[in-house]
Design an enzyme around this catalytic site. Structure first.
Site, PDB file in Angstrom:
ATOM      1  N   ASP A  10       0.867  -1.158   0.000  1.00  0.00           N
ATOM      2  CA  ASP A  10       0.000   0.000   0.000  1.00  0.00           C
ATOM      3  C   ASP A  10       0.921   1.230   0.000  1.00  0.00           C
ATOM      4  O   ASP A  10       2.107   1.119   0.326  1.00  0.00           O
ATOM      5  CB  ASP A  10      -0.871  -0.050   1.264  1.00  0.00           C
ATOM      6  CG  ASP A  10      -1.656   1.213   1.492  1.00  0.00           C
ATOM      7  OD1 ASP A  10      -2.341   1.652   0.558  1.00  0.00           O
ATOM      8  OD2 ASP A  10      -1.579   1.761   2.604  1.00  0.00           O
ATOM      9  N   ASP A  12      -0.084   5.154   0.942  1.00  0.00           N
ATOM     10  CA  ASP A  12      -0.309   6.089   2.047  1.00  0.00           C
ATOM     11  C   ASP A  12      -0.436   5.344   3.374  1.00  0.00           C
ATOM     12  O   ASP A  12      -1.241   4.419   3.501  1.00  0.00           O
ATOM     13  CB  ASP A  12      -1.591   6.891   1.808  1.00  0.00           C
ATOM     14  CG  ASP A  12      -1.526   7.713   0.533  1.00  0.00           C
ATOM     15  OD1 ASP A  12      -0.799   8.719   0.522  1.00  0.00           O
ATOM     16  OD2 ASP A  12      -2.196   7.340  -0.454  1.00  0.00           O
ATOM     17  N   ASP A 170      -1.548  -0.780   6.016  1.00  0.00           N
ATOM     18  CA  ASP A 170      -1.782  -0.231   7.361  1.00  0.00           C
ATOM     19  C   ASP A 170      -3.243  -0.201   7.761  1.00  0.00           C
ATOM     20  O   ASP A 170      -3.575   0.302   8.835  1.00  0.00           O
ATOM     21  CB  ASP A 170      -1.215   1.197   7.445  1.00  0.00           C
ATOM     22  CG  ASP A 170      -2.048   2.196   6.641  1.00  0.00           C
ATOM     23  OD1 ASP A 170      -2.258   1.950   5.435  1.00  0.00           O
ATOM     24  OD2 ASP A 170      -2.485   3.213   7.213  1.00  0.00           O
TER      25      ASP A 170
END
Length: 217
Positions: A10, A12, A170
Site C-alpha cells: 500500500d 499512504d 496499514d
C-alpha cells in the site's frame, strides 16, 4: 506455505506519511467553500477508500450530494497537484528495506486506492523510477481494494501466483484485500490505523519496523 517471491505495498500510511498534505489539500477545498476545516488527526480514519469517499467524509453532512462531491473531488485534486510533496516523506527505514529486498531479487509492487495519476509519480518521486516492478493506483475500470482484481492483475504481470506474494498495508481494507486475493496479509503498526483493526480484518502478521519484513520467510 509457499516461499514469498514478491512484496506488494500500500502507499499512504505504509510507504509514505502523506497525511499532512492530504489534510491541507482537503481543507483548502473546504476553506474556499466556507465549510469548517477538519482536524488532521481525523484524516487517519477518512483516507483509504479513494478520493470520492475522502471528499464525501470531509464535507458537512448536509452537503454530501453526488453532484457536489464530484465537483469537490476536482477541487481537491487541483490542490493536491501542488501540495503532494510539501510535507510527505517515506517512513523511517522504508528506503533501506526496499533496497535490501531488491538486492535479494524479490519482486516489488505498489497497489493503492489513491488515484493512479498520483500513485505512479509519487512512488517514483520518493523511491526512484526503477525500484518497483509494477505500480497500480485506483482506476475507474478496476474495482478498488478490497476487491481482489488489482492483486490478480499484479500477479499476472509478475508471472506469480497470489500466494507467492505478501501484501503490506496499514488498514483493515488492506488486510481484507490480501485475504480476498490469497496474498499473505502483513499489517504495519506505524500507519494510520489501529493494531486492533488490522487483527480484526485478518492480518497474518504485524510488524513494528520495515526491517521485520526480512524475517517473514
Amino acid at each position: 506455505m509457499p516461499t514469498l517471491k514478491a512484496y506488494i505495498f500500500d502507499l499512504d500510511g505504509t510507504l509514505i506519511d502523506s497525511l499532512a498534505d492530504i489534510a491541507e489539500s482537503i481543507n483548502r477545498m473546504l476553506d474556499a467553500r466556507g465549510y469548517p476545516r477538519c482536524k488532521q488527526e481525523v484524516f487517519k480514519q477518512m483516507v483509504g477508500d479513494g478520493m470520492e469517499k475522502l471528499v464525501e467524509r470531509a464535507l458537512p453532512e448536509g452537503a454530501r450530494n453526488e453532484e457536489l462531491i464530484k465537483v469537490c473531488v476536482e477541487e481537491y485534486r487541483a490542490h493536491y497537484d501542488t501540495l503532494w510533496n510539501a510535507q510527505t516523506q517515506p517512513y523511517p527505514g522504508i528506503v533501506a528495506m526496499l533496497a535490501e529486498l531488491k538486492g535479494r531479487g524479490v519482486k516489488l509492487g505498489v497497489i493503492s486506492n489513491k488515484a493512479h495519476r498520483f500513485t505512479v509519480p509519487m512512488t517514483e518521486h520518493f523511491f526512484g523510477a526503477g525500484v518497483f516492478d509494477h505500480i497500480l493506483g485506483q482506476r475507474n475500470e478496476v474495482p478498488r481494494k478490497p476487491a481482489p482484481d488489482g492483486a490478480h492483475e499484479m500477479a499476472a504481470f509478475l508471472g506469480l501466483r497470489t500466494d507467492e506474494m505478501a501484501y503490506v498495508g496499514d488498514s483493515g481494507i488492506d488486510m481484507q484485500f490480501a485475504k480476498s486475493s490469497g496474498m499473505r496479509a502483513v499489517g504495519v503498526r506505524w500507519g494510520f490505523r489501529s493494531e486492533t483493526e488490522l487483527i480484526d480484518c485478518g492480518a497474518d502478521v504485524l510488524i513494528s519496523s520495515p526491517a521485520e519484513l526480512f524475517n517473514l520467510d
